[in-house]
Design a protein around this motif. Structure first.
Motif, PDB file in Angstrom:
ATOM      1  N   ILE A  15      -1.426   3.759  -2.188  1.00  0.00           N
ATOM      2  CA  ILE A  15      -2.632   3.752  -1.560  1.00  0.00           C
ATOM      3  C   ILE A  15      -2.659   4.661  -0.442  1.00  0.00           C
ATOM      4  O   ILE A  15      -1.620   4.327   0.538  1.00  0.00           O
ATOM      5  CB  ILE A  15      -3.098   2.416  -1.277  1.00  0.00           C
ATOM      6  N   THR A  16      -3.312   5.472  -0.024  1.00  0.00           N
ATOM      7  CA  THR A  16      -3.384   6.108   1.124  1.00  0.00           C
ATOM      8  C   THR A  16      -4.327   5.455   2.152  1.00  0.00           C
ATOM      9  O   THR A  16      -4.944   4.437   1.908  1.00  0.00           O
ATOM     10  CB  THR A  16      -4.124   7.521   1.023  1.00  0.00           C
ATOM     11  N   ALA A  17      -4.032   5.817   3.482  1.00  0.00           N
ATOM     12  CA  ALA A  17      -4.770   4.970   4.681  1.00  0.00           C
ATOM     13  C   ALA A  17      -6.170   5.294   4.306  1.00  0.00           C
ATOM     14  O   ALA A  17      -7.127   4.116   4.782  1.00  0.00           O
ATOM     15  CB  ALA A  17      -4.504   5.476   5.930  1.00  0.00           C
ATOM     16  N   GLU A  18      -6.648   6.382   3.994  1.00  0.00           N
ATOM     17  CA  GLU A  18      -8.130   6.624   3.920  1.00  0.00           C
ATOM     18  C   GLU A  18      -8.685   6.074   2.703  1.00  0.00           C
ATOM     19  O   GLU A  18      -9.878   5.317   2.798  1.00  0.00           O
ATOM     20  CB  GLU A  18      -8.332   8.190   3.557  1.00  0.00           C
ATOM     21  N   GLU A  19      -8.028   5.880   1.640  1.00  0.00           N
ATOM     22  CA  GLU A  19      -8.509   4.550   0.345  1.00  0.00           C
ATOM     23  C   GLU A  19      -8.521   3.279   0.859  1.00  0.00           C
ATOM     24  O   GLU A  19      -9.572   2.530   0.735  1.00  0.00           O
ATOM     25  CB  GLU A  19      -7.465   4.774  -0.699  1.00  0.00           C
ATOM     26  N   LEU A  20      -7.789   2.928   1.617  1.00  0.00           N
ATOM     27  CA  LEU A  20      -7.553   1.639   2.190  1.00  0.00           C
ATOM     28  C   LEU A  20      -8.737   1.437   3.276  1.00  0.00           C
ATOM     29  O   LEU A  20      -9.481   0.159   3.070  1.00  0.00           O
ATOM     30  CB  LEU A  20      -6.418   1.161   2.806  1.00  0.00           C
ATOM     31  N   ALA A  21      -9.046   2.235   4.029  1.00  0.00           N
ATOM     32  CA  ALA A  21     -10.192   2.110   5.017  1.00  0.00           C
ATOM     33  C   ALA A  21     -11.434   2.247   4.274  1.00  0.00           C
ATOM     34  O   ALA A  21     -12.431   1.502   4.861  1.00  0.00           O
ATOM     35  CB  ALA A  21      -9.936   3.154   5.928  1.00  0.00           C
ATOM     36  N   GLN A  22     -11.457   2.407   3.122  1.00  0.00           N
ATOM     37  CA  GLN A  22     -12.867   2.455   2.248  1.00  0.00           C
ATOM     38  C   GLN A  22     -13.278   1.097   1.689  1.00  0.00           C
ATOM     39  O   GLN A  22     -14.315   0.801   1.161  1.00  0.00           O
ATOM     40  CB  GLN A  22     -12.875   3.610   1.455  1.00  0.00           C
ATOM     41  N   ALA A  45       3.646  15.598   2.741  1.00  0.00           N
ATOM     42  CA  ALA A  45       2.449  15.300   2.162  1.00  0.00           C
ATOM     43  C   ALA A  45       1.937  13.817   2.544  1.00  0.00           C
ATOM     44  O   ALA A  45       0.639  13.801   2.076  1.00  0.00           O
ATOM     45  CB  ALA A  45       2.552  15.505   0.569  1.00  0.00           C
ATOM     46  N   HIS A  46       2.582  12.925   2.829  1.00  0.00           N
ATOM     47  CA  HIS A  46       2.222  11.808   3.270  1.00  0.00           C
ATOM     48  C   HIS A  46       2.547  11.082   4.638  1.00  0.00           C
ATOM     49  O   HIS A  46       3.627  11.548   5.011  1.00  0.00           O
ATOM     50  CB  HIS A  46       2.891  10.789   2.115  1.00  0.00           C
ATOM     51  N   ALA A  47       1.408  10.627   5.076  1.00  0.00           N
ATOM     52  CA  ALA A  47       1.793  10.190   6.612  1.00  0.00           C
ATOM     53  C   ALA A  47       3.021   8.955   6.522  1.00  0.00           C
ATOM     54  O   ALA A  47       3.137   8.138   5.617  1.00  0.00           O
ATOM     55  CB  ALA A  47       0.504   9.723   7.155  1.00  0.00           C
ATOM     56  N   SER A  48       3.547   8.969   7.438  1.00  0.00           N
ATOM     57  CA  SER A  48       4.642   7.742   7.777  1.00  0.00           C
ATOM     58  C   SER A  48       3.647   6.438   8.183  1.00  0.00           C
ATOM     59  O   SER A  48       2.556   6.639   8.882  1.00  0.00           O
ATOM     60  CB  SER A  48       5.452   7.897   8.873  1.00  0.00           C
ATOM     61  N   VAL A  49       4.380   5.361   8.077  1.00  0.00           N
ATOM     62  CA  VAL A  49       3.410   4.093   8.506  1.00  0.00           C
ATOM     63  C   VAL A  49       3.417   4.101  10.181  1.00  0.00           C
ATOM     64  O   VAL A  49       2.290   3.690  10.735  1.00  0.00           O
ATOM     65  CB  VAL A  49       4.187   2.821   8.137  1.00  0.00           C
ATOM     66  N   GLU A  50       4.287   4.896  10.789  1.00  0.00           N
ATOM     67  CA  GLU A  50       4.068   5.051  12.285  1.00  0.00           C
ATOM     68  C   GLU A  50       2.926   5.851  12.845  1.00  0.00           C
ATOM     69  O   GLU A  50       2.029   5.538  13.489  1.00  0.00           O
ATOM     70  CB  GLU A  50       5.405   5.585  12.879  1.00  0.00           C
ATOM     71  N   ARG A  51       2.716   7.140  11.964  1.00  0.00           N
ATOM     72  CA  ARG A  51       1.715   7.863  12.264  1.00  0.00           C
ATOM     73  C   ARG A  51       0.112   7.123  11.833  1.00  0.00           C
ATOM     74  O   ARG A  51      -0.807   7.179  12.632  1.00  0.00           O
ATOM     75  CB  ARG A  51       1.496   9.051  11.293  1.00  0.00           C
ATOM     76  N   CYS A  52       0.196   6.431  10.652  1.00  0.00           N
ATOM     77  CA  CYS A  52      -0.887   5.929  10.328  1.00  0.00           C
ATOM     78  C   CYS A  52      -1.117   4.560  11.212  1.00  0.00           C
ATOM     79  O   CYS A  52      -2.307   4.424  11.482  1.00  0.00           O
ATOM     80  CB  CYS A  52      -0.667   5.431   8.969  1.00  0.00           C
ATOM     81  N   PRO A  97       0.817  -1.105  -0.007  1.00  0.00           N
ATOM     82  CA  PRO A  97      -0.143  -0.043  -0.117  1.00  0.00           C
ATOM     83  C   PRO A  97       0.544   1.517   0.110  1.00  0.00           C
ATOM     84  O   PRO A  97       0.355   2.285  -0.579  1.00  0.00           O
ATOM     85  CB  PRO A  97      -0.638  -0.127   1.289  1.00  0.00           C
ATOM     86  N   ASN A  98       2.021   1.247   0.395  1.00  0.00           N
ATOM     87  CA  ASN A  98       2.900   2.516   0.512  1.00  0.00           C
ATOM     88  C   ASN A  98       4.040   2.398  -0.477  1.00  0.00           C
ATOM     89  O   ASN A  98       4.974   3.127  -0.511  1.00  0.00           O
ATOM     90  CB  ASN A  98       3.483   2.737   1.828  1.00  0.00           C
ATOM     91  N   PHE A  99       3.894   1.616  -1.465  1.00  0.00           N
ATOM     92  CA  PHE A  99       4.833   1.555  -2.544  1.00  0.00           C
ATOM     93  C   PHE A  99       4.930   2.608  -3.559  1.00  0.00           C
ATOM     94  O   PHE A  99       3.540   2.681  -4.184  1.00  0.00           O
ATOM     95  CB  PHE A  99       4.908   0.258  -3.396  1.00  0.00           C
ATOM     96  N   GLY A 125      10.424  -3.985   2.735  1.00  0.00           N
ATOM     97  CA  GLY A 125      11.690  -3.291   2.954  1.00  0.00           C
ATOM     98  C   GLY A 125      12.170  -2.888   1.772  1.00  0.00           C
ATOM     99  O   GLY A 125      13.249  -2.627   1.376  1.00  0.00           O
ATOM    100  N   HIS A 126      11.534  -2.953   0.633  1.00  0.00           N
ATOM    101  CA  HIS A 126      11.889  -2.575  -0.600  1.00  0.00           C
ATOM    102  C   HIS A 126      12.393  -1.171  -0.748  1.00  0.00           C
ATOM    103  O   HIS A 126      11.709  -0.470   0.011  1.00  0.00           O
ATOM    104  CB  HIS A 126      10.927  -2.870  -1.802  1.00  0.00           C
ATOM    105  N   PRO A 127      13.360  -0.649  -1.269  1.00  0.00           N
ATOM    106  CA  PRO A 127      13.656   0.800  -1.348  1.00  0.00           C
ATOM    107  C   PRO A 127      12.643   1.594  -1.920  1.00  0.00           C
ATOM    108  O   PRO A 127      12.742   2.912  -1.720  1.00  0.00           O
ATOM    109  CB  PRO A 127      15.025   0.894  -2.164  1.00  0.00           C
ATOM    110  N   GLY A 128      11.832   1.166  -2.894  1.00  0.00           N
ATOM    111  CA  GLY A 128      10.676   2.082  -3.455  1.00  0.00           C
ATOM    112  C   GLY A 128       9.242   2.388  -2.713  1.00  0.00           C
ATOM    113  O   GLY A 128       8.452   3.034  -2.906  1.00  0.00           O
ATOM    114  N   VAL A 129       9.581   1.612  -1.341  1.00  0.00           N
ATOM    115  CA  VAL A 129       8.325   2.059  -0.255  1.00  0.00           C
ATOM    116  C   VAL A 129       8.485   3.150   0.279  1.00  0.00           C
ATOM    117  O   VAL A 129       9.620   3.684   0.464  1.00  0.00           O
ATOM    118  CB  VAL A 129       8.014   0.869   0.512  1.00  0.00           C
ATOM    119  N   ARG A 130       7.569   3.823   0.914  1.00  0.00           N
ATOM    120  CA  ARG A 130       7.820   5.043   1.750  1.00  0.00           C
ATOM    121  C   ARG A 130       7.213   5.160   2.840  1.00  0.00           C
ATOM    122  O   ARG A 130       6.414   5.768   3.669  1.00  0.00           O
ATOM    123  CB  ARG A 130       6.775   6.048   0.605  1.00  0.00           C
TER     124      ARG A 130
END
Length: 73
Positions: free
Chosen positions: A32-39, A62-69, A26-28, A51-56
């Motif tokens: 996908i945003t957390a809000e989209e996933l929740a829907q 402008a985008h939440a970290s996985v810790e915040r989400c 979801p964060n590659f 762990g891929h280097p292309g994930v965020r």
């Protein structure tokens, strides 16, 4: 995403074979945003870490970290 989840659940019902939809990466590349996933209805499983280097994982201004989400999204 919803069409894919619906298709998996329909196939499970049609065949009687246990199945579960799973949303990968979801964060590659801000995929996908957390809000989209929740829907997405019927989705109970998603990838929490990749762990891929292309994930965020760390997010940006402008985008939440996985810790915040994990605590507030």
């Amino acid at each position: 995403m919803q069409k894919n989840v619906d298709a998996v659940l329909a196939q499970e019902k049609k065949t009687g074979q246990p199945m579960f939809p799973h949303i990968n990466h979801p964060n590659f590349g801000w995929g996908i945003t957390a809000e989209e996933l929740a829907q997405v209805r019927g989705e109970r499983f998603f990838e929490v870490y990749n762990g891929h280097p292309g994930v965020r994982n760390y997010g940006d201004e402008a985008h939440a970290s996985v810790e915040r989400c994990g605590t507030s999204c």
